[in-house]
Design a protein around this motif. Structure first.
Motif, PDB file in Angstrom:
ATOM      1  N   LEU A   1       2.473   5.695  11.060  1.00  0.00           N
ATOM      2  CA  LEU A   1       2.626   4.531  10.118  1.00  0.00           C
ATOM      3  C   LEU A   1       0.785   4.004  10.608  1.00  0.00           C
ATOM      4  CD1 LEU A   1       3.449   1.426   8.662  1.00  0.00           C
ATOM      5  CD2 LEU A   1       3.990   0.454  11.450  1.00  0.00           C
ATOM      6  N   VAL A   2       0.245   3.406   9.447  1.00  0.00           N
ATOM      7  CA  VAL A   2      -1.348   3.495   9.719  1.00  0.00           C
ATOM      8  C   VAL A   2      -1.296   1.939   9.670  1.00  0.00           C
ATOM      9  CG1 VAL A   2      -3.807   4.037   9.335  1.00  0.00           C
ATOM     10  CG2 VAL A   2      -1.505   5.627   8.945  1.00  0.00           C
ATOM     11  N   THR A   3      -1.862   1.163  10.666  1.00  0.00           N
ATOM     12  CA  THR A   3      -2.239   0.306  10.150  1.00  0.00           C
ATOM     13  C   THR A   3      -4.258  -0.069   9.773  1.00  0.00           C
ATOM     14  OG1 THR A   3      -3.413  -0.792  12.185  1.00  0.00           O
ATOM     15  CG2 THR A   3      -1.264  -0.622  12.999  1.00  0.00           C
ATOM     16  N   SER A   4      -4.082  -1.247   8.814  1.00  0.00           N
ATOM     17  CA  SER A   4      -5.416  -1.831   8.702  1.00  0.00           C
ATOM     18  C   SER A   4      -6.421  -3.076   8.663  1.00  0.00           C
ATOM     19  CB  SER A   4      -5.111  -1.761   6.624  1.00  0.00           C
ATOM     20  OG  SER A   4      -6.564  -0.987   5.971  1.00  0.00           O
ATOM     21  N   ASN A   5      -6.482  -3.434  10.144  1.00  0.00           N
ATOM     22  CA  ASN A   5      -7.088  -4.144  10.021  1.00  0.00           C
ATOM     23  C   ASN A   5      -8.845  -4.155  10.823  1.00  0.00           C
ATOM     24  OD1 ASN A   5      -4.529  -6.234  10.507  1.00  0.00           O
ATOM     25  ND2 ASN A   5      -4.621  -4.739  12.698  1.00  0.00           N
ATOM     26  N   THR A   6      -9.147  -2.974  10.084  1.00  0.00           N
ATOM     27  CA  THR A   6     -10.637  -2.827  10.263  1.00  0.00           C
ATOM     28  C   THR A   6     -11.193  -2.520   8.762  1.00  0.00           C
ATOM     29  OG1 THR A   6     -10.034  -0.298  10.790  1.00  0.00           O
ATOM     30  CG2 THR A   6     -10.619  -1.381  12.984  1.00  0.00           C
ATOM     31  N   ASP A   7     -10.813  -3.301   7.972  1.00  0.00           N
ATOM     32  CA  ASP A   7     -11.289  -3.228   6.748  1.00  0.00           C
ATOM     33  C   ASP A   7     -12.047  -3.845   6.498  1.00  0.00           C
ATOM     34  OD1 ASP A   7      -9.112  -4.588   6.595  1.00  0.00           O
ATOM     35  OD2 ASP A   7      -8.649  -3.946   4.834  1.00  0.00           O
ATOM     36  N   GLY A   8     -12.515  -5.052   7.301  1.00  0.00           N
ATOM     37  CA  GLY A   8     -13.211  -5.817   7.112  1.00  0.00           C
ATOM     38  C   GLY A   8     -11.802  -7.220   5.954  1.00  0.00           C
TER      39      GLY A   8
ATOM     40  N   ARG B   1      -1.059  -0.396   6.272  1.00  0.00           N
ATOM     41  CA  ARG B   1      -2.143   0.265   4.797  1.00  0.00           C
ATOM     42  C   ARG B   1      -0.695   1.720   4.841  1.00  0.00           C
ATOM     43  NH1 ARG B   1      -5.708  -0.429   1.238  1.00  0.00           N
ATOM     44  NH2 ARG B   1      -7.220  -1.241   3.034  1.00  0.00           N
ATOM     45  N   THR B   2      -1.158   2.284   5.114  1.00  0.00           N
ATOM     46  CA  THR B   2      -0.161   3.891   5.259  1.00  0.00           C
ATOM     47  C   THR B   2       1.148   4.207   6.089  1.00  0.00           C
ATOM     48  OG1 THR B   2      -2.203   4.872   4.282  1.00  0.00           O
ATOM     49  CG2 THR B   2      -0.555   6.409   5.402  1.00  0.00           C
ATOM     50  N   VAL B   3       2.003   4.190   5.440  1.00  0.00           N
ATOM     51  CA  VAL B   3       3.420   5.048   5.385  1.00  0.00           C
ATOM     52  C   VAL B   3       3.510   6.171   5.284  1.00  0.00           C
ATOM     53  CG1 VAL B   3       4.874   3.734   4.180  1.00  0.00           C
ATOM     54  CG2 VAL B   3       5.815   4.555   6.296  1.00  0.00           C
ATOM     55  N   ALA B   4       4.129   7.427   6.167  1.00  0.00           N
ATOM     56  CA  ALA B   4       4.627   8.718   5.753  1.00  0.00           C
ATOM     57  C   ALA B   4       5.466   9.519   6.495  1.00  0.00           C
ATOM     58  CB  ALA B   4       3.074  10.078   6.093  1.00  0.00           C
ATOM     59  N   ALA B   5       6.313   9.967   5.495  1.00  0.00           N
ATOM     60  CA  ALA B   5       7.924  10.745   6.529  1.00  0.00           C
ATOM     61  C   ALA B   5       6.896  12.073   7.625  1.00  0.00           C
ATOM     62  CB  ALA B   5       8.200  11.534   5.596  1.00  0.00           C
ATOM     63  N   ALA B   6       8.145  11.860   8.775  1.00  0.00           N
ATOM     64  CA  ALA B   6       7.756  12.453   9.585  1.00  0.00           C
ATOM     65  C   ALA B   6       8.643  13.250   9.980  1.00  0.00           C
ATOM     66  CB  ALA B   6       6.715  11.687  10.983  1.00  0.00           C
ATOM     67  N   GLY B   7       9.084  13.560   8.998  1.00  0.00           N
ATOM     68  CA  GLY B   7      10.578  14.705   9.418  1.00  0.00           C
ATOM     69  C   GLY B   7      12.433  13.530   9.740  1.00  0.00           C
ATOM     70  N   GLY B   8      13.379  13.975   9.262  1.00  0.00           N
ATOM     71  CA  GLY B   8      14.682  13.468   9.371  1.00  0.00           C
ATOM     72  C   GLY B   8      14.049  11.423   9.091  1.00  0.00           C
TER      73      GLY B   8
ATOM     74  N   SER C   1       1.030  -1.106  -0.488  1.00  0.00           N
ATOM     75  CA  SER C   1       0.194  -0.017  -0.040  1.00  0.00           C
ATOM     76  C   SER C   1       0.798   1.458   0.234  1.00  0.00           C
ATOM     77  CB  SER C   1      -0.586  -0.538   0.707  1.00  0.00           C
ATOM     78  OG  SER C   1      -1.872   0.956   1.018  1.00  0.00           O
ATOM     79  N   GLY C   2       1.069   2.300   1.054  1.00  0.00           N
ATOM     80  CA  GLY C   2       1.329   3.354   0.874  1.00  0.00           C
ATOM     81  C   GLY C   2       3.232   3.229   1.296  1.00  0.00           C
ATOM     82  N   ILE C   3       4.147   3.868   0.069  1.00  0.00           N
ATOM     83  CA  ILE C   3       5.317   3.948   0.465  1.00  0.00           C
ATOM     84  C   ILE C   3       5.766   5.509   1.001  1.00  0.00           C
ATOM     85  CG2 ILE C   3       5.506   2.481  -1.246  1.00  0.00           C
ATOM     86  CD1 ILE C   3       6.742   4.473  -2.756  1.00  0.00           C
ATOM     87  N   ALA C   4       7.210   5.543   1.598  1.00  0.00           N
ATOM     88  CA  ALA C   4       7.827   6.767   2.069  1.00  0.00           C
ATOM     89  C   ALA C   4       8.798   6.746   2.097  1.00  0.00           C
ATOM     90  CB  ALA C   4       7.161   7.457   3.624  1.00  0.00           C
ATOM     91  N   TYR C   5      10.329   7.500   2.023  1.00  0.00           N
ATOM     92  CA  TYR C   5      10.492   8.233   1.260  1.00  0.00           C
ATOM     93  C   TYR C   5      11.664   8.904   2.587  1.00  0.00           C
ATOM     94  CZ  TYR C   5      15.592   9.550  -0.204  1.00  0.00           C
ATOM     95  OH  TYR C   5      17.057   9.417   0.236  1.00  0.00           O
ATOM     96  N   ALA C   6      12.227   8.139   3.479  1.00  0.00           N
ATOM     97  CA  ALA C   6      13.429   8.260   4.621  1.00  0.00           C
ATOM     98  C   ALA C   6      14.876   7.535   4.851  1.00  0.00           C
ATOM     99  CB  ALA C   6      12.609   8.445   5.645  1.00  0.00           C
ATOM    100  N   GLU C   7      15.931   8.306   4.727  1.00  0.00           N
ATOM    101  CA  GLU C   7      17.016   7.672   5.436  1.00  0.00           C
ATOM    102  C   GLU C   7      17.657   7.082   4.705  1.00  0.00           C
ATOM    103  OE1 GLU C   7      19.102   8.050   8.887  1.00  0.00           O
ATOM    104  OE2 GLU C   7      17.743  10.077   8.286  1.00  0.00           O
ATOM    105  N   GLY C   8      17.434   7.507   2.806  1.00  0.00           N
ATOM    106  CA  GLY C   8      17.494   7.300   1.573  1.00  0.00           C
ATOM    107  C   GLY C   8      17.363   5.421   1.462  1.00  0.00           C
ATOM    108  N   SER C   9      16.156   5.690   1.752  1.00  0.00           N
ATOM    109  CA  SER C   9      15.399   4.097   1.424  1.00  0.00           C
ATOM    110  C   SER C   9      14.382   4.390   1.338  1.00  0.00           C
ATOM    111  CB  SER C   9      15.817   2.741   2.757  1.00  0.00           C
ATOM    112  OG  SER C   9      17.017   2.828   2.907  1.00  0.00           O
ATOM    113  N   ILE C  10      12.950   3.468   0.504  1.00  0.00           N
ATOM    114  CA  ILE C  10      11.874   3.792   0.496  1.00  0.00           C
ATOM    115  C   ILE C  10      11.543   2.965   1.456  1.00  0.00           C
ATOM    116  CG2 ILE C  10      10.430   3.087  -1.049  1.00  0.00           C
ATOM    117  CD1 ILE C  10      10.612   5.459  -1.849  1.00  0.00           C
ATOM    118  N   TRP C  11      10.300   2.940   2.029  1.00  0.00           N
ATOM    119  CA  TRP C  11       9.423   2.216   3.513  1.00  0.00           C
ATOM    120  C   TRP C  11       8.130   2.111   2.419  1.00  0.00           C
ATOM    121  CZ3 TRP C  11      12.481   0.444   7.253  1.00  0.00           C
ATOM    122  CH2 TRP C  11      13.664   1.991   7.557  1.00  0.00           C
TER     123      TRP C  11
END
Length: 387
Positions: A363-370, A351-358, A306-316
């Motif tokens: 990170l958002v979980t997705s266990n109530t999505d059915g 479900r979702t990962v987002a850069a928070a600086g540095g 699902s979601g991706i983010a960039y931090a510390e030289g890597s894609i998460w």
């Protein structure tokens, strides 16, 4: 990657373009409701500068804290400058503000016109590039007839539950289905709006450049095809995708996207304007030079990204079925070492990962999505420290 020469020509052409104005009534595919088109170029050519540093082959993840609990079907996440977070609920069609320190939740309001069903509903959200002055939230959602992008004014002065203005549709006509609705939106370094779409279960749409399904779209903030796009007059930026779920740029303004495979390979791709990513003719790596090969691929039980983010030289990359967070260290647009998995099975579907600086991520979980097995406190937002 293929088409280096083509990319160079496209980038050069983009520099010659200036902002234009066009109009649309919003009633046709790709039509915008307003006419101003800010200037911008495709964010595929990295700026010049110092040589890139390759991150270590192995990294680390530490869960610093649980920011919030008790979220229902969370999908999109938009960090605010004060450290608070906006999160969308796919099934409730609401946007909630989460206090970044206390976890206190305040519902902004329900987004009208959302028709949740299957994988559709209120999906990705993003803040306007001019949010400090216009207070606009953009949202991608499934309506009764299509998938579309709208924008709404967020007025904090109004009572909770009434803080969202009426949605202004800026782009419509994206195919919808019970599956593969795409839904991730993000403003790029060029201040253009990128949207990942799915083929809605109709595989033929992905290779059809006239269709908006199975694509990455690039738009002005007003919903017009962005200046410098590879196909004149079209919002299509890349094609041949199955179901794009994550968008992120690295430190050199290069775009990456995650994508659901079918039965064999999920993908992380480096996106080139005008490039064909193969679906349904290719799933994962291919020997066909007409298609771009992924940066990395995973079996579907290890990822379902699902979601991706960039931090510390890597894609998460967050994994749903895989229930883990993947780290992909980069050297340019290639992986510099094997992907590394973290948090496997600890928090369920991610479900979702987002850069928070540095070195921080949300990170958002997705266990109530059915499709998950909710535990007490689900769903939740976590703060991570990564390397």
């Amino acid at each position: 990657m293929q088409r280096r020469a083509v990319t160079a020509v496209l980038a050069a052409a983009a520099l010659l373009l200036t902002a234009g104005c066009s109009s649309g009534d919003g009633g046709t595919a790709g039509g915008g409701d307003t006419s101003a088109s800010p200037s911008g170029t495709a964010a595929s050519s990295p700026p010049t500068g110092a040589a890139e540093q390759t991150p270590p082959a192995k990294g680390s993840v530490k869960v610093v804290r649980t920011v919030a609990t008790g979220l229902n079907s969370p999908w999109g996440l938009a960090p605010l400058t004060d450290g608070d977070l906006l999160v969308s609920s796919r099934d409730e069609a609401t946007i909630t503000r989460v206090d970044g320190k206390t976890g206190r939740k305040t519902e902004l309001g329900e987004v009208p016109g959302v028709s949740p069903a299957g994988e559709g509903g209120l999906l990705g959200i993003a803040l306007s590039p001019e949010y400090a002055s216009d207070h606009m939230i953009y949202a991608y959602f499934t309506s009764a007839s299509d998938n579309r992008v709208v924008r709404m004014i967020y007025d904090e002065r109004k009572p909770a539950g009434q803080q969202l203005g009426a949605p202004d549709t800026v782009f419509r006509g994206i195919p919808k289905g019970m599956i593969h609705n795409g839904g991730r939106i993000a403003f790029g370094p060029d201040k253009m709006l990128y949207a990942g779409t799915g083929e809605s279960g109709d595989t033929g749409l992905s290779q059809d450049k006239e269709s908006l399904g199975g694509k990455i779209l690039r738009l002005t903030p007003d919903g017009e095809p962005a200046p410098g796009n590879p196909f004149p007059g079209s919002a299509v930026y890349s094609y041949g995708h199955r179901n794009v779920q994550g968008l992120a740029w690295d430190g050199k303004q290069r775009l990456f996207a995650s994508e659901f495979g079918q039965n064999t390979w999920d993908e992380l791709n480096a996106i080139e304007p005008g490039a064909n990513y193969g679906w349904p003719e290719a799933e994962g790596r291919s020997d066909d030079s007409a298609f771009e090969n992924p940066v990395e691929q995973w079996s579907t039980d290890e990822a379902s990204p699902s979601g991706i983010a960039y931090a510390e030289g890597s894609i998460w990359m967050a994994g749903l079925r895989g229930e883990r967070l993947w780290r992909v260290p980069l050297k340019g647009t290639e992986a510099s070492a094997d992907p590394q998995a973290f948090l496997e099975g600890e928090y369920g579907r991610l479900r979702t990962v987002a850069a928070a600086g540095g070195d921080k991520l949300w990170l958002v979980t997705s266990n109530t999505d059915g499709r998950g097995n909710p535990k007490k406190g689900d769903d939740r937002i976590l703060e991570l420290e990564v390397s």
